[in-house]
Write a protein that holds these residues in place. Structure first.
Motif, PDB file in Angstrom:
ATOM      1  N   PRO A 389      22.869   1.728  43.172  1.00  5.50           N
ATOM      2  CA  PRO A 389      23.797   1.047  42.257  1.00  5.50           C
ATOM      3  C   PRO A 389      23.081   0.378  41.091  1.00  5.50           C
ATOM      4  O   PRO A 389      22.107  -0.363  41.279  1.00  5.50           O
ATOM      5  CB  PRO A 389      24.465   0.012  43.157  1.00  5.50           C
ATOM      6  N   GLY A 390      23.545   0.692  39.884  1.00 10.44           N
ATOM      7  CA  GLY A 390      23.027   0.044  38.686  1.00 10.44           C
ATOM      8  C   GLY A 390      21.693   0.560  38.212  1.00 10.44           C
ATOM      9  O   GLY A 390      21.140   0.027  37.240  1.00 10.44           O
ATOM     10  N   SER A 391      21.174   1.610  38.832  1.00 10.36           N
ATOM     11  CA  SER A 391      19.818   2.062  38.487  1.00 10.36           C
ATOM     12  C   SER A 391      19.767   2.954  37.259  1.00 10.36           C
ATOM     13  O   SER A 391      18.686   3.202  36.722  1.00 10.36           O
ATOM     14  CB  SER A 391      19.204   2.802  39.681  1.00 10.36           C
ATOM     15  N   VAL A 392      20.918   3.492  36.821  1.00  9.67           N
ATOM     16  CA  VAL A 392      20.953   4.349  35.635  1.00  9.67           C
ATOM     17  C   VAL A 392      22.063   3.880  34.709  1.00  9.67           C
ATOM     18  O   VAL A 392      23.015   3.209  35.123  1.00  9.67           O
ATOM     19  CB  VAL A 392      21.169   5.831  36.001  1.00  9.67           C
ATOM     20  N   LEU A 393      21.918   4.256  33.436  1.00  8.88           N
ATOM     21  CA  LEU A 393      22.928   3.950  32.431  1.00  8.88           C
ATOM     22  C   LEU A 393      23.596   5.243  31.977  1.00  8.88           C
ATOM     23  O   LEU A 393      22.982   6.305  31.947  1.00  8.88           O
ATOM     24  CB  LEU A 393      22.302   3.261  31.220  1.00  8.88           C
ATOM     25  N   ALA A 394      24.849   5.148  31.591  1.00  9.73           N
ATOM     26  CA  ALA A 394      25.571   6.273  30.998  1.00  9.73           C
ATOM     27  C   ALA A 394      26.741   5.730  30.210  1.00  9.73           C
ATOM     28  O   ALA A 394      27.221   4.616  30.462  1.00  9.73           O
ATOM     29  CB  ALA A 394      26.044   7.249  32.066  1.00  9.73           C
ATOM     30  N   ALA A 395      27.203   6.510  29.237  1.00 11.61           N
ATOM     31  CA  ALA A 395      28.412   6.174  28.481  1.00 11.61           C
ATOM     32  C   ALA A 395      29.580   6.893  29.146  1.00 11.61           C
ATOM     33  O   ALA A 395      29.647   8.125  29.135  1.00 11.61           O
ATOM     34  CB  ALA A 395      28.268   6.598  27.025  1.00 11.61           C
ATOM     35  N   ASP A 396      30.478   6.144  29.719  1.00  6.98           N
ATOM     36  CA  ASP A 396      31.509   6.731  30.578  1.00  6.98           C
ATOM     37  C   ASP A 396      32.342   7.781  29.864  1.00  6.98           C
ATOM     38  O   ASP A 396      32.563   8.884  30.389  1.00  6.98           O
ATOM     39  CB  ASP A 396      32.426   5.629  31.120  1.00  6.98           C
ATOM     40  N   THR A 397      32.856   7.479  28.671  1.00  3.45           N
ATOM     41  CA  THR A 397      33.726   8.446  28.006  1.00  3.45           C
ATOM     42  C   THR A 397      32.945   9.644  27.482  1.00  3.45           C
ATOM     43  O   THR A 397      33.510  10.730  27.324  1.00  3.45           O
ATOM     44  CB  THR A 397      34.512   7.788  26.854  1.00  3.45           C
ATOM     45  N   HIS A 398      31.643   9.470  27.217  1.00  3.73           N
ATOM     46  CA  HIS A 398      30.826  10.624  26.840  1.00  3.73           C
ATOM     47  C   HIS A 398      30.769  11.622  27.995  1.00  3.73           C
ATOM     48  O   HIS A 398      30.880  12.837  27.791  1.00  3.73           O
ATOM     49  CB  HIS A 398      29.415  10.164  26.460  1.00  3.73           C
ATOM     50  N   VAL A 399      30.608  11.104  29.204  1.00  3.54           N
ATOM     51  CA  VAL A 399      30.614  11.969  30.383  1.00  3.54           C
ATOM     52  C   VAL A 399      31.981  12.638  30.541  1.00  3.54           C
ATOM     53  O   VAL A 399      32.082  13.831  30.830  1.00  3.54           O
ATOM     54  CB  VAL A 399      30.256  11.153  31.642  1.00  3.54           C
ATOM     55  N   LEU A 400      33.045  11.863  30.332  1.00  2.66           N
ATOM     56  CA  LEU A 400      34.388  12.425  30.420  1.00  2.66           C
ATOM     57  C   LEU A 400      34.581  13.543  29.399  1.00  2.66           C
ATOM     58  O   LEU A 400      35.234  14.562  29.689  1.00  2.66           O
ATOM     59  CB  LEU A 400      35.429  11.330  30.180  1.00  2.66           C
ATOM     60  N   GLY A 401      34.009  13.387  28.214  1.00  2.10           N
ATOM     61  CA  GLY A 401      34.124  14.414  27.184  1.00  2.10           C
ATOM     62  C   GLY A 401      33.584  15.755  27.648  1.00  2.10           C
ATOM     63  O   GLY A 401      34.131  16.814  27.312  1.00  2.10           O
ATOM     64  N   GLU A 402      32.525  15.741  28.440  1.00  3.55           N
ATOM     65  CA  GLU A 402      31.965  16.993  28.948  1.00  3.55           C
ATOM     66  C   GLU A 402      32.936  17.665  29.916  1.00  3.55           C
ATOM     67  O   GLU A 402      33.075  18.891  29.943  1.00  3.55           O
ATOM     68  CB  GLU A 402      30.622  16.714  29.618  1.00  3.55           C
ATOM     69  N   ASN A 428      35.621   7.605  20.157  1.00  2.00           N
ATOM     70  CA  ASN A 428      35.746   7.294  21.580  1.00  2.00           C
ATOM     71  C   ASN A 428      34.809   8.117  22.446  1.00  2.00           C
ATOM     72  O   ASN A 428      34.928   8.120  23.677  1.00  2.00           O
ATOM     73  CB  ASN A 428      37.205   7.485  22.024  1.00  2.00           C
ATOM     74  N   ARG A 429      33.871   8.810  21.801  1.00  2.66           N
ATOM     75  CA  ARG A 429      32.754   9.498  22.454  1.00  2.66           C
ATOM     76  C   ARG A 429      33.162  10.726  23.278  1.00  2.66           C
ATOM     77  O   ARG A 429      32.488  11.091  24.233  1.00  2.66           O
ATOM     78  CB  ARG A 429      31.964   8.533  23.357  1.00  2.66           C
ATOM     79  N   LEU A 430      34.260  11.359  22.867  1.00  5.87           N
ATOM     80  CA  LEU A 430      34.622  12.622  23.510  1.00  5.87           C
ATOM     81  C   LEU A 430      34.008  13.793  22.733  1.00  5.87           C
ATOM     82  O   LEU A 430      34.583  14.876  22.638  1.00  5.87           O
ATOM     83  CB  LEU A 430      36.147  12.765  23.573  1.00  5.87           C
ATOM     84  N   ASN A 431      32.831  13.571  22.209  1.00  3.82           N
ATOM     85  CA  ASN A 431      32.175  14.516  21.299  1.00  3.82           C
ATOM     86  C   ASN A 431      32.089  15.922  21.851  1.00  3.82           C
ATOM     87  O   ASN A 431      32.212  16.912  21.112  1.00  3.82           O
ATOM     88  CB  ASN A 431      30.749  14.042  20.986  1.00  3.82           C
ATOM     89  N   ALA A 432      31.878  16.056  23.146  1.00  2.26           N
ATOM     90  CA  ALA A 432      31.595  17.364  23.724  1.00  2.26           C
ATOM     91  C   ALA A 432      32.732  18.353  23.540  1.00  2.26           C
ATOM     92  O   ALA A 432      32.505  19.566  23.536  1.00  2.26           O
ATOM     93  CB  ALA A 432      31.275  17.213  25.214  1.00  2.26           C
ATOM     94  N   VAL A 433      33.956  17.875  23.352  1.00  2.00           N
ATOM     95  CA  VAL A 433      35.077  18.819  23.215  1.00  2.00           C
ATOM     96  C   VAL A 433      34.913  19.693  21.983  1.00  2.00           C
ATOM     97  O   VAL A 433      35.390  20.835  21.947  1.00  2.00           O
ATOM     98  CB  VAL A 433      36.436  18.097  23.180  1.00  2.00           C
ATOM     99  N   PHE A 434      34.214  19.180  20.967  1.00  2.00           N
ATOM    100  CA  PHE A 434      34.052  19.952  19.743  1.00  2.00           C
ATOM    101  C   PHE A 434      33.005  21.060  19.885  1.00  2.00           C
ATOM    102  O   PHE A 434      32.778  21.818  18.939  1.00  2.00           O
ATOM    103  CB  PHE A 434      33.718  19.022  18.582  1.00  2.00           C
ATOM    104  N   GLU A 435      32.415  21.178  21.046  1.00  2.00           N
ATOM    105  CA  GLU A 435      31.554  22.323  21.318  1.00  2.00           C
ATOM    106  C   GLU A 435      32.364  23.590  21.580  1.00  2.00           C
ATOM    107  O   GLU A 435      31.837  24.704  21.466  1.00  2.00           O
ATOM    108  CB  GLU A 435      30.653  22.031  22.528  1.00  2.00           C
TER     109      GLU A 435
END
Length: 791
Positions: A389-402, A428-435
């Motif tokens: 728990p808490g050992s890594v960082l991530a941007a939640d909505t960026h992950v959702l975008g994938e 809102n960091r949903l960048n991956a959809v534009f792939e």
């Protein structure tokens, strides 16, 4: 439009005018009659409803439009639905779906005879009956009559990805004064003539609202023509009040419009050229209350605002109105229209389309009939690896975008999923959809533009109303989607959410209506991540608004990390007939749960995090609960602080993903029983609850719980400015230091140890304020904090 050529033969003109008279007769009957539906005897006061409710003014024009649309549907075998934008056109749509036979098929007790007519009339605006506006109970409708301003957005939403569908959208001239409707004319810049259907707007220009003239009715013909040409439309004008001439003009205008739509689509599809055309529209200028009483009590009625609602009031105060009502009804010559049984005569009935070509029976207006499940990727494939728990960082909505990128890719062929939002999908960091897709855009492009194409799965326009309306129309006609927005600005569509939630509630009780895909909101850039934008961007109150709606319809989720967010969204996109609100962060943040743990936690919706607490299954001294990503972070930081300084303190940590778990099981399907709630929160121990939104909402949801008196909620207190991210929590007492101080306050038995820790914390708050004022960022110990399980 060639006005010299008569589109209608004399025989067809006669029949269409008779059909129109039948629809008008049924409309007046719905407003007024309780009995004697075919006037077999002189009209008596006992035949009239004791309370008269309804709207006549817009109705005859809509009846006129409906009979003319029926003609072109039959002639060209059109797949067409009808959207009624004027606020209260209920009598027209109910009457026309009855005449075409759909109404009696849906409601078999409303038979095609005199007895059925009596029931049809009686139920209108009557206790236990149907509303006076176009409502979910009316076959063929996807648009509630009270949703003034959204008809055209709904129409375009219905047309997207429906290449064979034509949506006839009647826009009231009063409705046209609303901001959403004025914006919606620009939807033609987003329609792809190859892959989408067509929208045929019909501006019903009848001159008045409730008591005032309408703006568009009081400008010149030239100005009105220029206005719509400036919007990119090709307007056809139909104007007058003499029925025979108006029938010919309307028939010719519709003929030209349908031919033009078909030409545009054929050319685009044959050449694969999606260049934006100038789509046709119709302006119908007819009198308000057309064919109704000309003068009532010495005052003009037809063609004035007085025709808006119920023109005549046959009661003791108006002794002449009963006879005037009878004359009005008989002016439609019902003996010529209905046979001895009370059914529409065959030569008129045959004017209506057949089967699913009837606008009341078109499956696009009962979207669940056409709904297909999304092809879903395995959300576990996008999991963040969380060794501890808490050992890594991530941007939640960026992950959702994938994850959403793969949803789009897997459903490209089905063309039944889109993302809607006001220019915030990247923010809102949903960048991956534009792939895998672009923004759909059919206006001019320039070399430096990004992600714009005539065919795309992302719909963006800087109008929350427009995006919401598009999505609603898309869902109501059997497809899937989501709306992503900054949390503070989703309030703009509060009333639209209201109406959709009410639609879902009513249709869930209609067995002939099929369930549609859920209306899904992703609220990112939320209140605790708006430090640089300041006070204007800080408002978490949409969830307060949502929780007031029917419990069977609404769901609210606040996942604490990316893996929980993935699990929640997999559920939301598979769900039916709900409104799902999901709030998530877009910046790098600690990740707490493995995917397996996240699935288990989200399935339960609420649970103890034993790895974070120190109660080890025993009775805790204090419960620290959290709901939301930032409240979770601050709670765990407070727990870490308390456990370090007070190692013998028994702390239970509870995280809430599904907000409605706080409600009693008798009030919401997701609610916990009192026994289960007490098992989690205890019956008598202090509860320090860190909440994403306004604290009052948690109290509202839990006020009947056993231990409510010991519940102390920290959340947004309407304190905000341009400051650091952590200082936003300090201003609202949601930070780790204030949470820890509240624990000390609620546990007087801590004595001197508590007093010493309190002083340490207060010194930290002073140091924090000095540091951010000098350096413009949070202290290193805040920025670099990580969870370490205290020993």
């Amino acid at each position: 439009m060639n006005t010299h050529v008569k589109t209608l033969t004399p025989d067809l003109l006669h029949k269409m005018d008779a059909y129109w008279r039948a629809a008008n007769y049924l409309s007046v009957g719905q407003i007024y009659l309780y009995d004697n539906p075919l006037l077999r005897e002189p009209l008596k006061q006992s035949h009239v409803k004791p309370t008269l409710l309804g709207h006549w003014g817009t109705t005859p024009g809509q009846n006129f439009i409906y009979v003319h649309l029926n003609r072109v549907i039959k002639k060209y075998d059109l797949d067409m639905i009808y959207i009624s934008g004027p606020g209260h056109g209920g009598p027209a749509l109910v009457g026309n779906t009855y005449l075409e036979g759909t109404y009696s098929e849906v409601y078999p007790h409303i038979t095609q005879d005199e007895a059925g007519l009596k029931k049809l009339f009686t139920q209108f605006s009557f206790p236990g009956g149907i509303p006076s506006h176009v409502s979910p109970e009316c076959p063929g409708s996807i648009h509630e009559g009270g949703e003034l301003g959204y008809s055209l957005s709904h129409a375009f939403g219905a047309a997207f990805d429906n290449p064979d569908l034509i949506v006839a959208c009647v826009v009231g001239d009063g409705e046209a004064e609303t901001g959403p409707l004025a914006t919606a004319w620009h939807s033609n810049k987003f329609l792809n003539p190859i892959t989408d259907g067509a929208v045929l707007p019909i501006l019903h220009l009848n001159g008045y609202k409730i008591a005032n003239p309408t703006v568009l009715a009081r400008i010149t013909y030239e100005e009105l023509d220029q206005l719509f040409r400036g919007y990119g439309w090709k307007p056809y004008f139909v104007e007058g009040d003499e029925p025979e001439e108006m029938h010919q003009l309307m028939a010719a205008a519709l003929e030209d419009a349908i031919v033009e739509i078909r030409r545009i689509q054929r050319q685009a599809r044959d050449t694969h050229d999606a260049t934006r055309p100038r789509w046709p529209m119709i302006v119908l200028n007819s009198p308000k209350g057309w064919t109704g009483p000309k003068v009532i009590d010495g005052l003009p009625n037809e063609g004035t605002f007085r025709a808006h609602q119920v023109p005549l009031h046959p009661d003791a105060a108006h002794p002449d109105h009963l006879k005037q009502l009878e004359n009005w009804l008989r002016s439609y010559r019902p003996k010529e229209l209905f046979d001895e049984r009370g059914g529409l005569i065959p030569e008129l009935a045959e004017l209506a389309p057949q089967g699913a070509r009837r606008m009341g029976a078109n499956p696009h207006a009962n979207g669940g009939l056409l709904l297909r499940d999304l092809i879903m990727p395995d959300f576990r494939n996008f999991a963040v690896n969380v060794p501890s728990p808490g050992s890594v960082l991530a941007a939640d909505t960026h992950v959702l975008g994938e994850f959403l990128r793969e949803v789009i890719a897997l459903n490209q062929e089905q063309r039944n999923f889109r993302i809607f939002g006001p220019d915030e999908t990247l923010s809102n960091r949903l960048n991956a959809v534009f792939e895998v897709t672009n923004r759909q855009w059919n206006a001019r492009t320039e070399a430096h533009d990004e992600f714009l194409a005539a065919d795309g799965r992302v719909m963006e326009m800087l109008s929350e109303h427009q995006c919401q309306g598009w999505l609603e129309g898309y869902l109501l006609t059997g497809r899937h989607g989501l709306f992503n927005s900054y949390e503070a600005f989703i309030h703009i569509i509060d009333s639209m959410f209201n109406q959709h939630a009410k639609w879902l509630k009513v249709t869930s009780e209609l067995p002939w209506r099929r369930e549609i895909a859920s209306l899904n909101y992703l609220l990112a850039s939320h209140v605790w991540q708006q430090a640089h934008n300041g006070f204007t961007h800080q408002d978490p109150g949409f969830i307060d608004h949502v929780t007031n709606k029917k419990a069977a319809i609404v769901r609210v989720y606040l996942p604490p990390d990316a893996n929980c967010l993935l699990s929640v969204w997999d559920h939301c996109l598979r769900s039916r007939h709900y409104v799902n609100v999901v709030i998530a962060g877009k910046y790098q943040a600690p990740q707490w749960l493995t995917m397996e743990a996240a699935i288990a936690h989200c399935t339960q919706g609420i649970g103890v995090w034993p790895w974070a607490g120190s109660d080890r299954g025993a009775e805790p001294d204090v419960v620290m609960a959290c709901c939301g990503d930032v409240p979770t972070l601050e709670t765990l930081a407070a727990v870490s602080l308390l456990r370090h300084h007070l190692p013998d303190l028994n702390i239970r940590v509870i995280n809430v993903v599904d907000l409605m778990k706080l409600v009693q099981e008798t009030e919401h399907p997701h609610g916990l029983s009192d026994h289960d709630f007490d098992a989690l929160f205890t019956q008598d121990k202090p509860i320090i609850f860190a909440f994403h939104g306004y604290p009052s909402l948690v109290h509202q949801l839990t006020y009947r719980r056993t231990n409510h008196a010991n519940l102390h909620v920290h959340g947004y207190k309407e304190e905000g400015t341009i400051t650091t991210t952590f200082d936003m929590t300090v201003l609202n007492a949601l930070d780790r230091f204030h949470l820890a101080l509240d624990v000390i306050k609620r546990l007087p038995q801590l004595g001197e140890r508590g007093a010493k820790l309190k002083q340490v914390i207060q010194d930290k708050l002073v140091a924090h304020k000095h540091y951010i004022d000098q350096h413009g960022q949070d202290m290193p110990e805040i920025r670099n904090w990580t969870w370490r399980n205290p020993q």
